[in-house]
Write a protein that holds these residues in place. Sequence first.
Motif, PDB file in Angstrom:
ATOM      1  N   SER A 136      10.953   6.087   1.123  1.00  0.00           N
ATOM      2  CA  SER A 136       9.522   7.626   1.156  1.00  0.00           C
ATOM      3  C   SER A 136       9.696   8.566   1.529  1.00  0.00           C
ATOM      4  O   SER A 136      10.326   9.710   1.003  1.00  0.00           O
ATOM      5  CB  SER A 136       8.094   6.788   0.904  1.00  0.00           C
ATOM      6  OG  SER A 136       7.907   6.798   2.012  1.00  0.00           O
ATOM      7  N   ARG A 193       0.745  -1.108  -0.219  1.00  0.00           N
ATOM      8  CA  ARG A 193      -0.019   0.013   0.317  1.00  0.00           C
ATOM      9  C   ARG A 193       0.805   1.009  -0.018  1.00  0.00           C
ATOM     10  O   ARG A 193       0.226   2.013  -1.122  1.00  0.00           O
ATOM     11  CB  ARG A 193      -0.643  -0.147   1.107  1.00  0.00           C
ATOM     12  CG  ARG A 193      -2.365   0.729   1.249  1.00  0.00           C
ATOM     13  CD  ARG A 193      -2.955   1.166   0.207  1.00  0.00           C
ATOM     14  NE  ARG A 193      -3.362   2.020   0.253  1.00  0.00           N
ATOM     15  CZ  ARG A 193      -4.061   3.421   0.100  1.00  0.00           C
ATOM     16  NH1 ARG A 193      -2.210   3.547  -1.353  1.00  0.00           N
ATOM     17  NH2 ARG A 193      -4.662   4.578  -0.047  1.00  0.00           N
ATOM     18  N   ASN A 240       4.354   7.775  -6.969  1.00  0.00           N
ATOM     19  CA  ASN A 240       3.769   8.476  -7.706  1.00  0.00           C
ATOM     20  C   ASN A 240       4.678  10.406  -6.809  1.00  0.00           C
ATOM     21  O   ASN A 240       4.481  11.196  -7.449  1.00  0.00           O
ATOM     22  CB  ASN A 240       2.709   8.609  -7.801  1.00  0.00           C
ATOM     23  CG  ASN A 240       1.602   7.468  -8.320  1.00  0.00           C
ATOM     24  OD1 ASN A 240       2.095   7.562  -9.095  1.00  0.00           O
ATOM     25  ND2 ASN A 240       0.588   7.180  -7.605  1.00  0.00           N
ATOM     26  N   SER A 296       8.546   2.896   4.329  1.00  0.00           N
ATOM     27  CA  SER A 296       8.076   4.765   4.512  1.00  0.00           C
ATOM     28  C   SER A 296       9.016   5.264   5.193  1.00  0.00           C
ATOM     29  O   SER A 296       9.045   6.277   4.380  1.00  0.00           O
ATOM     30  CB  SER A 296       6.724   3.803   5.597  1.00  0.00           C
ATOM     31  OG  SER A 296       5.597   3.449   5.873  1.00  0.00           O
ATOM     32  N   THR A 350       2.419   1.398  -3.400  1.00  0.00           N
ATOM     33  CA  THR A 350       2.019   2.192  -4.133  1.00  0.00           C
ATOM     34  C   THR A 350       1.895   3.961  -4.332  1.00  0.00           C
ATOM     35  O   THR A 350       1.519   4.420  -5.472  1.00  0.00           O
ATOM     36  CB  THR A 350      -0.160   2.030  -4.198  1.00  0.00           C
ATOM     37  OG1 THR A 350       0.186   0.198  -4.413  1.00  0.00           O
ATOM     38  CG2 THR A 350      -0.978   2.307  -5.133  1.00  0.00           C
ATOM     39  N   THR A 351       1.649   4.223  -2.776  1.00  0.00           N
ATOM     40  CA  THR A 351       1.271   5.724  -3.040  1.00  0.00           C
ATOM     41  C   THR A 351       2.993   6.283  -3.125  1.00  0.00           C
ATOM     42  O   THR A 351       2.971   7.429  -4.123  1.00  0.00           O
ATOM     43  CB  THR A 351       0.690   6.127  -2.063  1.00  0.00           C
ATOM     44  OG1 THR A 351      -0.470   5.862  -1.457  1.00  0.00           O
ATOM     45  CG2 THR A 351       1.186   7.346  -1.371  1.00  0.00           C
TER      46      THR A 351
END
Length: 462
Positions: A223, A70, A77, A220, A73-74
């Motif tokens: 990113s 999940r 982008n 996490s 996926t974020t």
Amino acid sequence: MSGGGGSLSSGSSIVTISSVAISDPDPDYRADPNEHGDKRNIRNEKWYHTIVQVSVPFLIAGMGTIGAGRVLTTAKNLSAFTEVPQLLILTTALQGLKGNLDMCLASRLCTQANLGNMKGRREIIKMIIGNIALVQIQAIVAALCLSVFGMGVGAINGNGFVWNHALLLAVSCMCTATSSCFILDFVMIAVIMISHRFKMNPDNLATPLAASIGDVVSISILSFIASEFFLRLNAEIWVLYIVLGFFLVLLPLWILIVLKNKYTSSVLKSGWVPILSALLISGGGGLVLERMVESFEGFEVFQPVINGIGGNLVSVQASRMSTMLHQSSIMGILPPHGKIWVFPWTALFVGSPYATTARLLVAMAIPGQLIFVFIADVLNPGNCTLYAYFVISYIVVSVLQVLLLLYVAHIIIHAMWRYKIDPDNSAIPYLTALGDLSGSLLLALAFFVVYSIIHQPYCIEK
């Protein structure tokens, strides 16, 4: 003791090996009356105890990998990932690196716990400090090598070489690897200590829990850190240089601690080949991820799941096999029940001491992956629909991956033991890296089947 094949043949040899392998025997290990001499047997563990102890961290680990998908996926982008595509390539390898370091630490401590060596407070503290420092060294060096690999692959793919991007990769990888490992190492140590205290086998708990939240934490952190540093890449690039210098200053301090620690000094000198080799193998999985996210919508949702679950299950088996070898023999000599080359049926189902656990792990993989694929689909923010063809294809390739990894684990661990390589330090990196690569390739095959052959893709307009 026979000269060829590395087997044991005399009762006196078994007694000698037992006294060397188990320096401080745990009273829970009982002698087998059918064995010669005073050889202490492995822990007598019922199959349902194994299921109970493995299933809980397995389910937690599955949810962690779903969360990682999940987040990925974020993250794909975000500006940092679109402007510096090498970051996406490195996500798989970085997850593998974190898993390798944490699981090797867990395997080493589990072996010490099962050998009965974690009793004195002073010795336990030495083990913990030495292993944490060792993991930090491996994380810094491997992350630096990983960033070089990412830039090299990017240059080959036509993205060119940009120094600022290379600096961003190096700092982001080092921050992610060191911080995630530091946090999760303490969680694992607590799990091992508690499970050993309550007479549970830490081999069943520590390695899957090592990866339970590890993937989602590492992605996490990557990113977040990459995005923050990307914003400072032009106006405040000096921040990145300071962070890089900070890690380079810490490195010799960690090395000094490890070299003075009797539990980790030898690992520092000999444990680099599997870690760095595994990075290259996991990097192949990252290349597959980069290509597939462009071709098959929704691929990034399931890639961390299939890779993580396969790696978790084989790590349980690898840790248990390594512990059994430490308990029943000395390095360089295979015990009577250990053979390097056996048929897959023997290693996985019937005919070896490890077959029972292998059967249980394969049996757990089927319903587990079935649950995870539906949960991952529910949490997927895209306009995607889960069809029976995709579910069947996914389950088939995930089971094939687990079977492959368990069989390779049997061969690798026994071969390492025969040639005096400690599998606690060397086996898991290769196995989890192979899990990343094989999982990515097999998942790509499943997507290809449902998209190109059956023509019923996963992601379509609802």
